[in-house]
Scaffold this active site. Sequence first.
Site, PDB file in Angstrom:
ATOM      1  N   ASP A 135       0.836  -1.195   0.000  1.00 23.94           N
ATOM      2  CA  ASP A 135       0.000   0.000   0.000  1.00 23.94           C
ATOM      3  C   ASP A 135       0.879   1.256   0.000  1.00 23.94           C
ATOM      4  OD1 ASP A 135      -2.257   1.954   1.074  1.00 23.94           O
ATOM      5  OD2 ASP A 135      -3.272   0.094   0.563  1.00 23.94           O
ATOM      6  N   ARG A 157      -5.711  16.317   3.733  1.00 23.08           N
ATOM      7  CA  ARG A 157      -4.669  15.277   3.816  1.00 23.08           C
ATOM      8  C   ARG A 157      -3.379  15.752   3.148  1.00 23.08           C
ATOM      9  NH1 ARG A 157      -3.547   9.617   1.751  1.00 23.08           N
ATOM     10  NH2 ARG A 157      -3.261   8.316   3.591  1.00 23.08           N
ATOM     11  N   ASP A 183      -6.576   4.851  -5.574  1.00 24.32           N
ATOM     12  CA  ASP A 183      -7.249   5.577  -4.493  1.00 24.32           C
ATOM     13  C   ASP A 183      -7.575   7.010  -4.910  1.00 24.32           C
ATOM     14  OD1 ASP A 183      -8.350   5.927  -1.967  1.00 24.32           O
ATOM     15  OD2 ASP A 183      -6.613   5.070  -0.936  1.00 24.32           O
ATOM     16  N   ASN A 198      -8.377  10.299  -2.300  1.00 29.12           N
ATOM     17  CA  ASN A 198      -8.543  10.545  -0.869  1.00 29.12           C
ATOM     18  C   ASN A 198      -9.009  11.947  -0.493  1.00 29.12           C
ATOM     19  OD1 ASN A 198      -8.095   8.211   0.776  1.00 29.12           O
ATOM     20  ND2 ASN A 198      -6.006   8.153  -0.009  1.00 29.12           N
ATOM     21  N   ASP A 215     -13.284   2.031   4.517  1.00 25.22           N
ATOM     22  CA  ASP A 215     -12.093   2.001   5.362  1.00 25.22           C
ATOM     23  C   ASP A 215     -12.384   1.405   6.732  1.00 25.22           C
ATOM     24  OD1 ASP A 215     -10.366   3.029   3.509  1.00 25.22           O
ATOM     25  OD2 ASP A 215     -10.338   5.069   4.313  1.00 25.22           O
TER      26      ASP A 215
END
Length: 700
Positions: A343, A420, A455, A457, A523
């Site tokens: 990951d 983020r 992904d 995010n 998640d």
Amino acid sequence: MPEIADNGRTWLLSGPTSSYALHLTEADELIHLHWGPGIALADAEALAARPLPSRGASFESPLDGREEYPVEGGPRFVRPALSVRTDERRGTEWAFEAYETGAADRDEGTGGDELRLRFRDAGLAVTLHYRMHGDVVERWTTVGNEGEEPLELLRADSAVWTLPDRDGWRLSQLHGRWAAESRLTRAPLTYGEKVIGSRRGHTGHQHLPWVALDTDATEELGEVYGCALGWSGSWRIAVAQLPDARVQITGGAGYDDSGLLRLAAGESFTTPVFAGLYSDGGFGGASRAWHAYQRAYVIPDAEQDRPVLFNSWEATYFDISEEQQATLARRAAAIGVELFVVDDGWFGARTGDHAGLGDWRPNPDRFPKGLTPLADYVHALGMQFGIWVEPEMVNPDSELYRAHPDWVQFQPGRKRTEFRNQLVLNLAREDVQEYLWEQLDGLLSSAPIDYVKWDFNRCFTDAGWPDDPYPQRLWVDHVRALYALLDRLRAAHPGVAFESCSGGGGRIDLGIMSRTDQVWTSDNTDPLDRLDIQHGFSQIHPARVMAAWVTDSPNAQLNGRSSTLRFRFVSAMAGVLGVGGDLSEWSEEELAEARRWVDLYKEIRPLVQHGDLHRLRPPTGGLSAVQYVRGDETVVLAWLQAQRYGEPAPALRLRGLDPTASYECRETGEVHRGAVLLHHGLATGLRGDLDATVIRLRRI
């Protein structure tokens, strides 16, 4: 093939159990006739012969609630599906040109005979598309500029669905938030509009683009009408109960009507598919029909089993190294894992979430010889090798951003909002598209990579493009570029599988699912929370794409709840099984138990991933269970959330089996006949709180 009346103005599409009919009046008004149980063309013609209500009071329109695709302008007051503006005027006054049938006029989907209805308003060309797969009707719209002057497309919905006249409609939808997606709710439909959607630039955690309506359905009985939109950007579905109690469902790309695109001469826009399904088999029958449709026509290579995977995220977070990943890989292989995924943290200066996004090259300190040595080692252990990427994002602390700060979405003179520690790349730009293609194609060509977890995010916030004359087009063109990039990568690397992820379930829809092999459901990996999430997910999407992991206990990431390895595995075995715990900390006893569960999952995997789902009991407390049926075999996964002293032992009546046949329970050796009632197997297999069991039966 659609059936057509002799006058060429009434059309009928039929599936195994349902039909859809529409009619064009002499005034070129396209009227909905029927959606529901199967009918003959003669029945559709009889419906078409009925006159429309008279106009009556000047405050009402006989077209409202009856048109197939209401446009803006003219004698109508409902929400328009199409809104177009030129320098001279706004609205549409179309005339019918022709109909066509034949091969599908769309890249997406597989095969199928299509009905196309073509209309024109000066230089504006509109085509309504219809295609039937089983009992699912796919509808979409193409809007083209065949004139000389540009036109602005303010709104272009994919379709409008009209329900039959009924009293007491009830609306089902899936709502949620991050780590609590796909929560099913049902409520009476009231007068006015119920609007769900996303204005975040992606499908969103807050709603899945699906609704269902019924009046008195149960899990296995009653009529259910459902609609699902295949779009991975901002979207809107509006369910309206009109003043005369008629109900229509409108849906398409974009959340508001401020503008989708500006079409120059010769340009066109094709909307996403807005699919509709009628079922008389209750909510369960509708779900099974949706699942069969997606396995047959949406999901790539759906006939193939998805492997058991290990993902390193919750085991290591950003603190990774080649040696550490190799250690985890050995342990993963020992418990039967088939796909090992590294990951976040393998690339650029990615030692935390503050840097590195956009620089898609292996970190030289962590992987000094690139990813190939680890990938080769994983392959030697008998597993496939996968990686995590987030191509649509960039950290300000990255080589990419320092070289191209203008490549992100931003509003001039405004602060660039970070979530983020990252910004959104403007994928509508051709130079950004080409950069990502070069980076990702090079990455997949540089090492033997079998799998990509893709992904996303954060949401759009500053969706600006200062250099473009029509900057709002980025909302649509970002998604079209994403689709094109995935299509191009899949064509160039046909052996690579892709997973859609967006902080969990923030990008799940028929559009992204047509380009990916599975989706990350949430998640939230707590096994009890997952039962609710998976229950809602199963209303529309099949277990074949529903990734679910077994992680560590207690669940340190979210709630601190402790649960047995047994409960965690049986919860995750209801979908595509994965393991995400820190295997280096698992005891030998835990690893041995995990191996037994993985072996059992591989045995029942064909039933779970390809079988028909029956939801036996919802996860509302106490006992909940799901059943999968395929051929002569069935498997039940059951979970006991809590049990009080003195309560009767749980029992389940199974569904979807031959009532004249006998079935042997492999766990108890008992032989059952007809509608099997499981009692003793559950009573001996489930005790106390947070317990779970798997029960297999075979026809004898």
